[in-house]
Every structure is written in structure tokens, then in C-alpha cells.
Motif scaffolding. Structure first.
Motif, PDB file in Angstrom:
ATOM      1  N   ASN A 172      -7.578  -8.639  -9.793  1.00 24.22           N
ATOM      2  CA  ASN A 172      -5.752  -7.981  -9.512  1.00 24.22           C
ATOM      3  C   ASN A 172      -5.714  -7.320 -10.529  1.00 24.22           C
ATOM      4  O   ASN A 172      -4.541  -6.267  -9.910  1.00 24.22           O
ATOM      5  N   GLU A 173      -6.080  -5.596 -11.379  1.00 26.34           N
ATOM      6  CA  GLU A 173      -5.546  -4.642 -11.891  1.00 26.34           C
ATOM      7  C   GLU A 173      -5.473  -3.437 -10.932  1.00 26.34           C
ATOM      8  O   GLU A 173      -4.955  -2.433 -10.234  1.00 26.34           O
ATOM      9  N   ILE A 174      -7.081  -3.829  -9.869  1.00 24.25           N
ATOM     10  CA  ILE A 174      -7.239  -2.622  -9.144  1.00 24.25           C
ATOM     11  C   ILE A 174      -6.525  -3.307  -7.795  1.00 24.25           C
ATOM     12  O   ILE A 174      -6.092  -2.077  -7.350  1.00 24.25           O
ATOM     13  N   ALA A 175      -5.192  -3.967  -7.196  1.00 23.37           N
ATOM     14  CA  ALA A 175      -4.923  -4.322  -5.922  1.00 23.37           C
ATOM     15  C   ALA A 175      -3.346  -3.888  -6.936  1.00 23.37           C
ATOM     16  O   ALA A 175      -2.809  -2.964  -5.711  1.00 23.37           O
ATOM     17  N   GLN A 176      -2.995  -3.700  -7.823  1.00 19.51           N
ATOM     18  CA  GLN A 176      -1.663  -2.929  -8.374  1.00 19.51           C
ATOM     19  C   GLN A 176      -2.610  -1.732  -8.064  1.00 19.51           C
ATOM     20  O   GLN A 176      -0.656  -0.784  -8.078  1.00 19.51           O
ATOM     21  N   ILE A 177      -3.173  -0.919  -8.774  1.00 19.81           N
ATOM     22  CA  ILE A 177      -2.939   0.546  -8.438  1.00 19.81           C
ATOM     23  C   ILE A 177      -2.984   1.257  -7.107  1.00 19.81           C
ATOM     24  O   ILE A 177      -2.888   1.709  -6.816  1.00 19.81           O
ATOM     25  N   LEU A 178      -3.973   0.102  -6.408  1.00 15.21           N
ATOM     26  CA  LEU A 178      -3.775   0.580  -4.760  1.00 15.21           C
ATOM     27  C   LEU A 178      -2.805  -0.147  -4.423  1.00 15.21           C
ATOM     28  O   LEU A 178      -3.548   0.890  -2.731  1.00 15.21           O
ATOM     29  N   GLY A 179      -2.111  -0.234  -4.845  1.00 19.64           N
ATOM     30  CA  GLY A 179      -1.085  -1.113  -3.574  1.00 19.64           C
ATOM     31  C   GLY A 179      -1.411  -1.947  -2.257  1.00 19.64           C
ATOM     32  O   GLY A 179      -1.041  -1.822  -1.844  1.00 19.64           O
ATOM     33  N   LYS A 180      -2.527  -2.933  -2.858  1.00 21.59           N
ATOM     34  CA  LYS A 180      -2.966  -3.750  -1.555  1.00 21.59           C
ATOM     35  C   LYS A 180      -2.870  -5.011  -2.340  1.00 21.59           C
ATOM     36  O   LYS A 180      -2.564  -5.318  -3.805  1.00 21.59           O
ATOM     37  N   SER A 181      -2.979  -6.371  -1.932  1.00 20.70           N
ATOM     38  CA  SER A 181      -2.922  -7.290  -2.002  1.00 20.70           C
ATOM     39  C   SER A 181      -4.620  -7.948  -3.068  1.00 20.70           C
ATOM     40  O   SER A 181      -5.372  -7.105  -2.338  1.00 20.70           O
ATOM     41  N   GLU A 182      -4.118  -8.975  -3.616  1.00 17.67           N
ATOM     42  CA  GLU A 182      -6.341  -8.846  -4.730  1.00 17.67           C
ATOM     43  C   GLU A 182      -6.821  -9.465  -2.930  1.00 17.67           C
ATOM     44  O   GLU A 182      -8.109  -9.432  -3.328  1.00 17.67           O
ATOM     45  N   ALA A 183      -6.184 -10.257  -2.416  1.00 17.04           N
ATOM     46  CA  ALA A 183      -7.590 -10.864  -1.479  1.00 17.04           C
ATOM     47  C   ALA A 183      -7.741  -9.852  -1.141  1.00 17.04           C
ATOM     48  O   ALA A 183      -9.498  -9.894  -0.375  1.00 17.04           O
ATOM     49  N   SER A 184      -7.228  -8.230   0.044  1.00 19.05           N
ATOM     50  CA  SER A 184      -7.816  -7.568   0.137  1.00 19.05           C
ATOM     51  C   SER A 184      -8.760  -6.679  -0.629  1.00 19.05           C
ATOM     52  O   SER A 184      -9.564  -6.416   0.081  1.00 19.05           O
TER      53      SER A 184
END
Length: 179
Positions: A147-159
Motif C-alpha cells: 500500500n505504501e508503494i502504491a501511494q509512492i508510485l501513484g498506482k492502485s494497490e492491486a496494480s
């Protein structure tokens, strides 16, 4: 106005001062850069730049995202800016060769085998897509959650999970083919 911002920062994230933030995140951010940038001096500069940005923007932190994700977003953006300026390959095989086994009781032969396997694996990371490399680096070098990576990259957690899965699967296929 500046006093007001400092006061609001203290209310938003009261438990951490600058020293505590640095102590908690400096090693992780340094490690994130160390395996992506060739020049050791640039790694130090990038790490310092991140903390300068963090401290100058601390009043902008709004608690919508975890604090660590916010800091790594700044680190990730700093790395992207650096790579655009340098036009460097973000994966440096020489730096990965410095990875050492963590078990001190391990025999030198086993340590060398572990290091060679790790080097071989990280040499193959450049075969992944840019998004897969980013996810793998943030997951294993910065030790962040999906979830932190998703926020950093601006992507959904699923992607992010899909990118992670596909990247790991591709690395496994490459390593099997080499064996």
C-alpha cells in the motif's frame, strides 16, 4: 506565518522531530538509492536532498497517507529527477555485488554462493519493466509495504501487487533458464 506552519506541523506529526525522522528513515532511503545509483557520492547527496525537502515541506504533510510513504514519495521523485538529469541506468550491477550474507556463522563458501546468487538475481532486474523495477526496489530495498508503494508510485494497490507478482515470476523464469 512561519511560526504558524511550525505549530501546525507539530500538531500534525508531534511525535517526531527532525532528528527522529532522520534516524528512522535515513538508512532505508540511503539503501533505496544505493542500489539504483552508481556513484556513492551521488547517493549521499540524494539522501541529503530528500531530508532537506522533507524538512522544508513538513508542514505540507497532511496525514492522509502514512508518513513513511510520504517520505518515500519524495525520495522516489528525487531519484526520477536525478535519473532524468544523468540519464543513468537505474540498476547498477557493481553496487549489487557489495551485498553480503547477513549470517555471521555462515561458512565463507556459503556466503560467496549467497552473494553470487544475489548478484545474479539483481543483474536480471534490468530485464524487468520500469514499473516492475520500481516495485521490486521499493519492496525489497526500501522494505515498504504494497500500500505504501502504491501511494509512492501513484498506482492502485492491486496494480502494484500485479507488477510485483509479474516481476518476481519473470525473475524466477530468468534464473531457472540460467541454471
Amino acid at each position: 506565518m512561519k511560526t504558524m506552519n511550525a505549530m501546525s506541523t507539530a500538531r500534525v506529526y508531534p511525535q517526531l522531530d527532525h532528528q527522529q525522522i532522520y534516524e528512522e528513515y535515513a538508512e532505508k532511503i540511503h539503501r533505496y538509492f544505493r542500489y539504483r545509483v552508481k556513484n556513492v557520492w551521488d547517493v549521499e547527496d540524494l539522501t541529503t536532498t530528500v531530508f532537506i525537502k522533507v524538512y522544508s515541506k513538513l508542514e505540507q504533510y497532511d496525514r492522509r497517507h502514512p508518513f513513511g510513504a510520504w517520505i518515500f514519495r519524495i525520495a522516489h521523485n528525487t531519484l526520477i529527477d536525478y535519473l532524468r538529469k544523468k540519464r543513468e541506468c537505474p540498476v547498477d550491477q557493481e553496487m549489487f555485488s557489495s551485498i553480503k550474507a547477513t549470517d555471521e556463522d555462515e561458512l565463507p563458501e556459503a556466503s560467496l554462493l549467497t552473494q553470487e546468487t544475489t548478484e545474479g538475481l539483481w543483474k536480471q532486474v534490468h530485464n524487468l519493466t520500469v514499473d516492475q523495477r520500481n516495485v521490486i526496489s521499493l519492496r525489497y530495498l526500501a522494505d515498504l509495504r504494497m500500500n505504501e508503494i502504491a501511494q509512492i508510485l501513484g498506482k492502485s494497490e492491486a496494480s502494484v501487487k500485479i507488477l510485483h507478482f509479474r516481476g518476481i515470476r519473470k525473475l524466477q523464469q530468468i534464473m531457472k533458464a540460467e541454471a
